[in-house]
Scaffold this motif. Structure first.
Motif, mmCIF file in Angstrom:
data_model
loop_
_atom_site.group_PDB
_atom_site.id
_atom_site.type_symbol
_atom_site.label_atom_id
_atom_site.label_comp_id
_atom_site.label_asym_id
_atom_site.label_seq_id
_atom_site.Cartn_x
_atom_site.Cartn_y
_atom_site.Cartn_z
ATOM 1 N N ALA A 14 0.824 -1.199 0.000
ATOM 2 C CA ALA A 14 0.000 0.000 0.000
ATOM 3 C C ALA A 14 0.867 1.262 0.000
ATOM 4 O O ALA A 14 1.921 1.304 0.639
ATOM 5 N N VAL A 15 0.409 2.273 -0.715
ATOM 6 C CA VAL A 15 1.060 3.579 -0.749
ATOM 7 C C VAL A 15 0.374 4.484 0.269
ATOM 8 O O VAL A 15 -0.847 4.670 0.223
ATOM 9 N N THR A 16 1.152 5.045 1.190
ATOM 10 C CA THR A 16 0.576 5.932 2.201
ATOM 11 C C THR A 16 0.651 7.402 1.787
ATOM 12 O O THR A 16 -0.140 8.209 2.261
ATOM 13 N N SER A 17 1.621 7.751 0.946
ATOM 14 C CA SER A 17 1.678 9.123 0.419
ATOM 15 C C SER A 17 2.418 9.110 -0.905
ATOM 16 O O SER A 17 3.304 8.283 -1.142
ATOM 17 N N LEU A 18 2.038 10.052 -1.751
ATOM 18 C CA LEU A 18 2.613 10.149 -3.087
ATOM 19 C C LEU A 18 2.882 11.626 -3.353
ATOM 20 O O LEU A 18 1.964 12.440 -3.373
ATOM 21 N N THR A 19 4.167 11.985 -3.540
ATOM 22 C CA THR A 19 4.554 13.376 -3.766
ATOM 23 C C THR A 19 5.188 13.507 -5.139
ATOM 24 O O THR A 19 6.212 12.855 -5.418
ATOM 25 N N GLU A 20 4.604 14.326 -5.994
ATOM 26 C CA GLU A 20 5.133 14.462 -7.345
ATOM 27 C C GLU A 20 6.461 15.207 -7.321
ATOM 28 O O GLU A 20 6.633 16.175 -6.575
ATOM 29 N N THR A 21 7.409 14.749 -8.123
ATOM 30 C CA THR A 21 8.714 15.385 -8.239
ATOM 31 C C THR A 21 8.777 16.166 -9.550
ATOM 32 O O THR A 21 7.953 15.965 -10.452
ATOM 33 N N VAL A 22 9.758 17.043 -9.650
ATOM 34 C CA VAL A 22 9.885 17.867 -10.850
ATOM 35 C C VAL A 22 11.183 17.525 -11.561
ATOM 36 O O VAL A 22 12.102 16.933 -10.988
ATOM 37 N N GLY A 23 11.266 17.947 -12.819
ATOM 38 C CA GLY A 23 12.466 17.705 -13.608
ATOM 39 C C GLY A 23 12.201 16.684 -14.692
ATOM 40 O O GLY A 23 11.109 16.120 -14.813
ATOM 41 N N GLY A 24 13.229 16.415 -15.494
ATOM 42 C CA GLY A 24 13.090 15.455 -16.577
ATOM 43 C C GLY A 24 12.625 16.121 -17.858
ATOM 44 O O GLY A 24 12.214 17.283 -17.881
ATOM 45 N N PHE A 25 12.653 15.348 -18.941
ATOM 46 C CA PHE A 25 12.362 15.900 -20.256
ATOM 47 C C PHE A 25 11.233 15.162 -20.955
ATOM 48 O O PHE A 25 11.007 15.365 -22.133
ATOM 49 N N THR A 26 10.539 14.283 -20.245
ATOM 50 C CA THR A 26 9.436 13.554 -20.851
ATOM 51 C C THR A 26 8.134 13.963 -20.175
ATOM 52 O O THR A 26 8.120 14.684 -19.178
ATOM 53 N N SER A 27 7.039 13.450 -20.718
ATOM 54 C CA SER A 27 5.729 13.752 -20.146
ATOM 55 C C SER A 27 5.368 12.818 -18.997
ATOM 56 O O SER A 27 4.298 12.968 -18.398
ATOM 57 N N ALA A 28 6.216 11.854 -18.687
ATOM 58 C CA ALA A 28 5.920 10.918 -17.608
ATOM 59 C C ALA A 28 5.799 11.653 -16.268
ATOM 60 O O ALA A 28 6.495 12.627 -16.010
ATOM 61 N N ARG A 29 4.907 11.170 -15.418
ATOM 62 C CA ARG A 29 4.784 11.700 -14.067
ATOM 63 C C ARG A 29 5.712 10.913 -13.149
ATOM 64 O O ARG A 29 5.775 9.676 -13.235
ATOM 65 N N TYR A 31 7.218 10.369 -9.000
ATOM 66 C CA TYR A 31 6.787 10.545 -7.623
ATOM 67 C C TYR A 31 7.806 10.005 -6.625
ATOM 68 O O TYR A 31 8.547 9.044 -6.910
ATOM 69 N N ARG A 32 7.783 10.606 -5.458
ATOM 70 C CA ARG A 32 8.387 10.026 -4.250
ATOM 71 C C ARG A 32 7.242 9.407 -3.465
ATOM 72 O O ARG A 32 6.330 10.101 -3.025
ATOM 73 N N ALA A 33 7.294 8.091 -3.319
ATOM 74 C CA ALA A 33 6.180 7.369 -2.702
ATOM 75 C C ALA A 33 6.615 6.742 -1.386
ATOM 76 O O ALA A 33 7.642 6.062 -1.317
ATOM 77 N N LEU A 34 5.837 6.973 -0.332
ATOM 78 C CA LEU A 34 6.056 6.341 0.969
ATOM 79 C C LEU A 34 5.121 5.143 1.061
ATOM 80 O O LEU A 34 3.903 5.265 0.830
ATOM 81 N N LEU A 35 5.691 3.980 1.374
ATOM 82 C CA LEU A 35 4.914 2.751 1.409
ATOM 83 C C LEU A 35 4.509 2.389 2.833
ATOM 84 O O LEU A 35 5.118 2.832 3.812
ATOM 85 N N ASP A 36 3.506 1.542 2.912
ATOM 86 C CA ASP A 36 2.990 1.113 4.209
ATOM 87 C C ASP A 36 4.017 0.326 5.013
ATOM 88 O O ASP A 36 3.948 0.276 6.245
ATOM 89 N N ASP A 37 4.993 -0.267 4.352
ATOM 90 C CA ASP A 37 6.022 -1.023 5.067
ATOM 91 C C ASP A 37 7.200 -0.158 5.496
ATOM 92 O O ASP A 37 8.209 -0.664 5.983
ATOM 93 N N GLY A 38 7.097 1.163 5.294
ATOM 94 C CA GLY A 38 8.134 2.087 5.746
ATOM 95 C C GLY A 38 9.143 2.478 4.688
ATOM 96 O O GLY A 38 9.948 3.394 4.904
ATOM 97 N N ARG A 39 9.138 1.815 3.553
ATOM 98 C CA ARG A 39 10.085 2.146 2.498
ATOM 99 C C ARG A 39 9.659 3.395 1.738
ATOM 100 O O ARG A 39 8.475 3.712 1.657
ATOM 101 N N THR A 40 10.661 4.082 1.182
ATOM 102 C CA THR A 40 10.414 5.183 0.256
ATOM 103 C C THR A 40 10.924 4.751 -1.106
ATOM 104 O O THR A 40 12.054 4.260 -1.230
ATOM 105 N N VAL A 41 10.105 4.913 -2.145
ATOM 106 C CA VAL A 41 10.477 4.463 -3.481
ATOM 107 C C VAL A 41 10.246 5.590 -4.473
ATOM 108 O O VAL A 41 9.587 6.591 -4.188
ATOM 109 N N PHE A 42 10.830 5.404 -5.643
ATOM 110 C CA PHE A 42 10.640 6.317 -6.773
ATOM 111 C C PHE A 42 9.711 5.636 -7.763
ATOM 112 O O PHE A 42 9.901 4.457 -8.107
#
Length: 281
Positions: A14-29, A31-42
Motif C-alpha cells: 500500500a502507498v501511504t503518500s505520493l509526492t510528485e517530483t519535478v524535472g526530466g524531459f518527458t511527459s511521464a509523471r 513521484y516520491r512514494a512512501l509505502l505502508d512497510d516504511g520504504r520510500t520508493v521512486f
C-alpha cells in the motif's frame, strides 16, 4: 486507476503518500512514494505510448541489477509503470576531481547487457554535418560549423561504433549522483542500448565540460577524437529535426547547451578556433 493504485499493483504494498517530483524531459509523471512497510520508493508513470516504450526499455536494463543502477522493485511495462529505490543522493555533485566518475562510467562497459536491449548500428561511415550546414537555425553557431564542416564531417565518418556493451545513452548531471556512501550511481535508463562504450564516454565528456565550463578531453577521447565529431553532429542534427513545441520549456535550452559544449570539445580536439557561445552571439 489512480497513480497510487498503479504503484500498489506493481509492488503489492500500500502507498501511504505520493509526492510528485519535478524535472526530466518527458511527459511521464514521477513521484516520491512512501509505502505502508516504511520504504520510500521512486515511481515513474507514463502518459503516452512513447513513455510506455521508454519505461519498458528502462525496466529491461534495470533487471540487470548492477550496483551503479537503482534497484528495481517492479515494473508494468505495458502499463507504463516503473518503481525503483529512492536514492537519498547528492545530484550533480562537483567535478573538481572527475577521475572516480570516469572509473564508474568505464565500469559500466564491463557489465554484460541484456540481449533484449537493441544493438545500434555497427561500423563507421555516418555523419550529419553535411545536412546541418544547409539549414537555418538562429540559435546554432552555423557560421562556425560551416567553416569547419569538412573537418567535422571527415572525423565523424571515421567513428567506428562497433560494439555490444551496455550503454546508458544519456549520461549527464541529471542522471548521475553520489549516494550516501559517495558511490557514483546512474539513473534514468530509458535510452539504454548496446554499442560502443566510447559513445557513452563522449556524451559524458560533453556534459562534464558543461558542468566545469571548460572542455577537458580525457586520454581516451584524445586517442579517438572522431567520436566527439560523431556525437556532437548527431546532437546538432536531432536539434534541427525535432519539433520542440511539445517538449518541456527547458528541453531545447538544455540541448543547445550540450551542443555548445560539444562544439568547444571538438575545437580543442581538432585545434580549431573556439565557437561563439550562444549568449555572446
Amino acid at each position: 486507476m489512480t497513480d497510487a493504485s498503479a504503484v500498489e499493483a506493481v509492488i503489492g504494498v500500500a502507498v501511504t503518500s505520493l509526492t510528485e517530483t519535478v524535472g526530466g524531459f518527458t511527459s511521464a509523471r514521477t513521484y516520491r512514494a512512501l509505502l505502508d512497510d516504511g520504504r520510500t520508493v521512486f515511481a515513474k508513470i507514463a502518459t503516452d505510448d512513447a513513455g510506455r516504450e521508454t519505461i519498458a526499455l528502462e525496466a529491461r536494463a534495470l533487471r540487470l541489477g548492477a550496483a551503479p543502477m537503482p534497484r528495481l522493485f517492479g515494473a508494468d511495462s505495458p502499463g507504463g509503470v516503473l518503481v525503483t529505490e529512492w536514492l537519498d543522493a547528492e545530484w550533480s555533485p562537483p567535478l573538481h576531481e572527475p577521475t572516480p566518475l570516469w572509473v564508474s562510467i568505464d565500469a559500466l562497459a564491463e557489465l554484460d547487457p541484456p540481449e533484449e536491449l537493441f544493438l545500434v548500428f555497427q561500423g563507421a561511415g555516418r555523419e550529419w554535418w553535411s545536412d546541418v550546414v544547409a539549414v537555418d537555425h538562429d540559435r546554432l553557431d552555423l557560421p562556425w560549423i560551416r567553416r569547419h564542416v569538412e573537418v567535422l564531417r571527415t572525423a565523424s565518418l571515421a567513428a567506428d561504433t562497433s560494439g555490444d556493451r551496455l550503454l546508458h545513452g544519456d549520461l549527464g548531471p541529471g542522471n548521475w549522483c553520489h549516494d550516501h556512501a559517495r558511490r557514483w550511481r546512474f539513473v534514468d535508463w530509458g535510452a539504454a542500448h548496446r554499442g560502443n562504450p566510447l559513445v557513452d564516454h563522449t556524451i559524458a565528456s560533453i556534459r562534464v565540460g558543461r558542468s566545469t565550463g571548460s572542455p577537458t578531453p580525457t586520454p581516451r577521447l584524445r586517442a579517438r577524437p572522431e567520436f566527439a565529431a560523431f556525437v556532437t553532429g548527431r546532437m546538432v542534427a536531432e536539434t534541427v529535426e525535432t519539433d520542440w513545441s511539445g517538449t518541456p520549456p527547458h528541453a531545447l535550452t538544455d540541448r543547445l547547451d550540450d551542443i555548445d559544449a560539444g562544439l568547444r570539445l571538438c575545437a580543442v580536439l581538432f585545434d580549431l578556433e573556439p565557437p561563439a557561445l550562444r549568449g555572446r552571439r
